[in-house]
Scaffold this motif. Structure first.
Motif, PDB file in Angstrom:
ATOM      1  N   LYS A  77       0.830  -1.112  -0.040  1.00  0.00           N
ATOM      2  CA  LYS A  77       0.047   0.229   0.009  1.00  0.00           C
ATOM      3  C   LYS A  77       0.769   1.233  -0.022  1.00  0.00           C
ATOM      4  CE  LYS A  77      -3.446  -1.979   3.205  1.00  0.00           C
ATOM      5  NZ  LYS A  77      -4.201  -1.733   4.324  1.00  0.00           N
ATOM      6  N   THR A  78       0.346   2.233  -0.659  1.00  0.00           N
ATOM      7  CA  THR A  78       1.245   3.751  -0.530  1.00  0.00           C
ATOM      8  C   THR A  78       0.190   4.583  -0.143  1.00  0.00           C
ATOM      9  OG1 THR A  78       0.755   4.040  -2.946  1.00  0.00           O
ATOM     10  CG2 THR A  78       2.799   2.766  -2.400  1.00  0.00           C
ATOM     11  N   GLY A  79       0.507   5.554   0.518  1.00  0.00           N
ATOM     12  CA  GLY A  79      -0.188   6.884   0.987  1.00  0.00           C
ATOM     13  C   GLY A  79      -0.367   7.878  -0.209  1.00  0.00           C
ATOM     14  N   SER A  80      -1.219   8.644  -0.154  1.00  0.00           N
ATOM     15  CA  SER A  80      -1.534   9.722  -0.934  1.00  0.00           C
ATOM     16  C   SER A  80      -0.540  10.687  -1.414  1.00  0.00           C
ATOM     17  CB  SER A  80      -2.741  10.640  -0.847  1.00  0.00           C
ATOM     18  OG  SER A  80      -2.687  11.158   0.531  1.00  0.00           O
ATOM     19  N   ASP A  81       0.221  10.981  -0.532  1.00  0.00           N
ATOM     20  CA  ASP A  81       1.741  11.826  -0.782  1.00  0.00           C
ATOM     21  C   ASP A  81       2.799  10.700  -1.095  1.00  0.00           C
ATOM     22  OD1 ASP A  81       0.670  13.983   1.996  1.00  0.00           O
ATOM     23  OD2 ASP A  81       0.185  13.950  -0.226  1.00  0.00           O
ATOM     24  N   VAL A  82       2.916   9.605  -1.291  1.00  0.00           N
ATOM     25  CA  VAL A  82       3.896   8.661  -1.370  1.00  0.00           C
ATOM     26  C   VAL A  82       4.133   8.677  -3.071  1.00  0.00           C
ATOM     27  CG1 VAL A  82       4.974   6.480  -1.595  1.00  0.00           C
ATOM     28  CG2 VAL A  82       3.738   7.369   0.451  1.00  0.00           C
ATOM     29  N   LYS A  83       5.203   9.509  -3.408  1.00  0.00           N
ATOM     30  CA  LYS A  83       5.411   9.371  -5.030  1.00  0.00           C
ATOM     31  C   LYS A  83       6.692   8.342  -5.249  1.00  0.00           C
ATOM     32  CE  LYS A  83       2.577  13.128  -5.768  1.00  0.00           C
ATOM     33  NZ  LYS A  83       1.732  12.519  -4.693  1.00  0.00           N
ATOM     34  N   THR A  84       7.324   8.054  -4.695  1.00  0.00           N
ATOM     35  CA  THR A  84       8.830   7.442  -4.818  1.00  0.00           C
ATOM     36  C   THR A  84       8.638   5.720  -4.840  1.00  0.00           C
ATOM     37  OG1 THR A  84       9.629   7.770  -2.704  1.00  0.00           O
ATOM     38  CG2 THR A  84      10.427   9.156  -4.493  1.00  0.00           C
ATOM     39  N   PHE A  85       7.429   5.369  -4.275  1.00  0.00           N
ATOM     40  CA  PHE A  85       7.386   4.040  -4.231  1.00  0.00           C
ATOM     41  C   PHE A  85       5.844   3.635  -4.882  1.00  0.00           C
ATOM     42  CE2 PHE A  85      11.167   3.241  -1.877  1.00  0.00           C
ATOM     43  CZ  PHE A  85      11.343   4.308  -0.860  1.00  0.00           C
TER      44      PHE A  85
END
Lengths: 357, 361
Positions: A77-85
């Motif tokens: 899962k990735t959070g809404s502010d995560v861009k690098t993964f």
């Protein structure tokens, strides 16, 4: 009830008292926040610090404790502010999972020295809950503390780099141990020491392993690539090597004398301690003053440098030498680790052997 | 049969020597070598009394070859030069410090670090390259290879400036070498004696905020009002020490008694450096974990400085008006001075007026 503060169910193995024995343990992780990444754990290295912690040898363990800070896994899962993964990425998590991010020290990418640093296990997280480590199925981590694993490195053998690797890489850079042709001594040939030998050779150094165990000599030279081997309990060998080393990385965790190691250094030589003895060591001052020598410490590395170290390993094909184990072997592994009976790091095959009941 | 000190060399010399572990000094006749082609002969005018002189006179370190003529903070005037000497002429004001020879060809010597040469020859209590003992500056004349003689800056007083040759370089060198000479740093100086007080002056000249760390509250007023320190920390006061944790970039520790390093390490910021220049005769305890490791801190040593750097230090001191605070004494006061030195009863260095008060018996 401990471990139920958060909302993602999690399962691992924990120690609950100073016997240090681990047992299956149900707990929970926080919801994946906007800056967070949730990781399904594939492998976790068994660091000597895990053993010190489960037995409360340093006196600050808060039971129950789920150790493990050499983690490799897959993003789920990735959070809404995560861009690098993105989901499916192969990532690593090391010794720290948080810091204040705003102090001078954090601004210099030295989160590991931040006074408000949060450790991967046995620490208090930002939300007040306890952190649990990688002897578990999943972990939720702020993206700043998640690392990319180079494609060419195998996950299991790469896991120990996240603590052992950075712990020796960082001081080797900081204390200037990267000049080709210089002579590095590596004291202690365990999880940290064997990686230090590999880094030393990659930096173009002449490397001598300093050890009390003569039976490690053949491996050190033939398999790890060390140039020479010094049995530190042999006074004649010590005397012959006096004043020949530019630097020494001291990985020995037990209390031990520093005087013989200082004697091995040339003038202006540097002895860097990365092992964590539980009592102060005796430091003779005369050799320091007469030879302008130094004894320095170092503690893992910041996130930027840890990524740099991983990329360096990818470029030079450096991985740890490991023994893969099942999670239910962990208590036996700890007994063997206490006797240094491992070449040179246990790694738990978490994904294949950790099953919730 | 070994020659007597008087007969060893052709040039008569006179000084005061200690002959046994009482450390008591008394008149002593000996001799100096003839001025060789690279040698400078000088009349000694002043000589500082370094704590090392006291240690050596009493054989505290177990290395003293008696009789010993101490003294390695020497200022004087040139009386003769060898025919190949280029850097000095008769009448020049000069200084001599702690070392009078080195091998001149090893890695250290080639980097102007003669003080770290494995074959260095100390100004006194050592053996010269010709096999004879070296005698120091509590004497009327010296003969020294020009490489180890320093030009004396014009505006630097010969008496008050003499302690720069050991105390000065011993604190100047580590401040420079370990990068503790940048403006705006917070530097601690532990111990306010001969070394410490000069260390404060150099650190201030480098633009640092300077805190003196001491066990003696009665030194506070002087440290701040006279020496220019910015603050004063009583190391026995736990609350004061706690308030200062993690605030220092570097600390120069001049204390030669055995003491704990742990409280000093805790005062350092991450990457902070604790430099020891005092020489306790027993090992000290260093807490590797957590202090050293969790802050990437270091403990390092330093010993005087090379000759190029010592000259640089003298010129820097002259330019910035940095002078040790001295009490000038006569030669025959030396034993009383040593007794007072044991009790740290001096602000902050005795200097013997050799030129006017050393009289042959």
């Amino acid at each position: 009830m401990a471990g139920t503060e958060n909302s993602q169910k999690s399962f691992g193995w924990a120690a609950t008292d100073t016997s240090g024995l681990l047992f299956p343990f149900h707990f929970s992780r926080r919801e994946n926040g906007s800056d967070d990444v949730t990781i399904k754990i594939l492998y976790c290295g068994v660091c000597h610090s895990d053993l010190h912690s489960v037995k409360n040898e340093w006196g600050f363990t808060n039971y129950p404790i789920v150790p493990g800070h050499e983690i490799v896994g897959l993003v789920t899962k990735t959070g809404s502010d995560v861009k690098t993964f993105k989901v499916g990425d192969r990532v690593g998590v090391g010794v720290i999972v948080g810091s204040c991010k705003t102090c001078d020290i954090c601004q210099q990418d030295l989160e590991n020295y931040c006074p408000k640093v949060i450790f991967t296990y046995n620490s208090k997280d930002q939300d007040g809950t306890k952190t649990y480590g990688g002897y578990s199925d999943i972990i939720v981590v702020d993206q700043r503390f998640v690392l990319r694993i180079p494609d060419n490195l195998s996950s299991g053998a790469c896991a120990p780099l996240l603590c052992a690797g950075i712990t020796v890489y960082s001081p080797m850079k900081y204390y200037g141990m990267t000049e080709p042709g210089k002579h590095l001594g590596v004291a202690g040939l365990g999880g940290l020491g064997h990686v230090a030998v590999k880094f030393g050779k990659a930096f173009g150094l002449k490397v001598t392993v300093i050890s009390t165990s003569p039976k490690k000599e053949s491996e050190a030279i033939n398999r790890l690539g060390a140039d020479s081997f010094l049995v530190s309990s042999d006074p004649a060998q010590l005397k012959a090597a006096m004043g020949t080393m530019d630097f020494i990385i001291d990985t020995i965790a037990a209390v031990h004398p520093l005087a013989p190691l200082l004697g091995l250094l040339k003038m202006n030589g540097k002895l860097v301690t990365v092992g964590l003895p539980d009592k102060p060591l005796e430091l003779p001052i005369f050799p320091l003053v007469l030879g302008r020598k130094l004894v320095g410490g170092s503690d893992i590395g910041g996130m930027k440098e840890t990524q740099e170290m991983l990329d360096f390993c990818g470029k030079h094909n450096i991985i740890a030498d490991i023994e893969m184990i099942r999670i239910d072997y962990i208590n036996t592994a700890f007994e063997r680790l206490a006797k240094s009976d491992v070449r040179y790091r246990f790694v738990i095959d978490v994904a294949n052997t950790l099953a919730s009941n | 049969m070994a020659k007597s000190p008087e007969m060893e060399h052709p040039v008569k010399a006179f000084g005061w020597a200690a002959r046994d572990t009482t450390g008591i000094l008394s008149p002593f006749k000996f001799s100096r070598r003839a001025t060789g082609e690279y040698d400078v002969q000088l009349k000694v005018l002043y000589c500082g009394i370094c704590h090392s002189d006291l240690h050596n006179a009493k054989n505290d370190w177990g290395l003293t070859p008696y009789p010993v003529v101490p003294g390695h903070e020497i200022s004087g005037v040139v009386t003769e030069v060898g025919n190949k000497v280029k850097k000095f002429k008769v009448g020049d004001k000069v200084g001599v410090g702690c070392v009078v020879e080195s091998c001149r060809q090893c890695d250290q010597c080639n980097k102007d670090l003669e003080n770290y040469c494995s074959k260095l020859v100390l100004t006194y209590a050592a053996t010269y390259t010709d096999g004879t003992p070296t005698y120091g500056g509590y004497s009327d004349i010296m003969v020294v290879n020009e490489h180890f003689v320093l030009h004396w800056p014009e505006n630097l007083p010969l008496g008050a400036g003499a302690p720069l040759l050991c105390a000065g370089i011993t604190t100047y060198s580590p401040l420079r070498h370990y990068g503790l000479d940048k403006p705006g740093l917070h530097i601690g100086i532990v111990g306010l004696g001969g070394l410490g007080h000069v260390g404060v002056k150099f650190a201030k000249a480098f633009g640092s905020k300077v805190t003196v760390i001491s066990t003696s509250i009665n030194k506070k007023k002087e440290a701040i009002e006279k020496l220019g320190a910015d603050a004063f920390l009583i190391s026995r006061d736990e609350e004061e020490m706690r308030g200062a944790v993690g605030t220092f970039d570097g600390i120069i520790d001049t204390v030669s008694a055995v003491h704990s390093l742990s409280p000093l390490l805790s005062l350092l910021k991450p990457d902070g450096k604790l430099i020891v220049v005092g020489a306790p005769e027993k090992p000290l305890e260093v807490p590797i974990f957590p202090e050293l490791i969790t802050g990437r801190k270091m403990v390092a040593g330093s010993m005087i400085g090379g000759w190029k750097e010592t000259q640089e230090m003298l010129d820097f001191a002259a330019k910035h008006n940095i002078l040790p605070d001295v009490e000038i004494v006569s030669m025959d006061y030396v034993n009383t001075a040593m007794e007072r030195l044991v009790k740290s009863d001096v602000k902050y260095r005795f200097v013997i007026d050799v030129g006017k008060t050393l009289k042959p018996q």
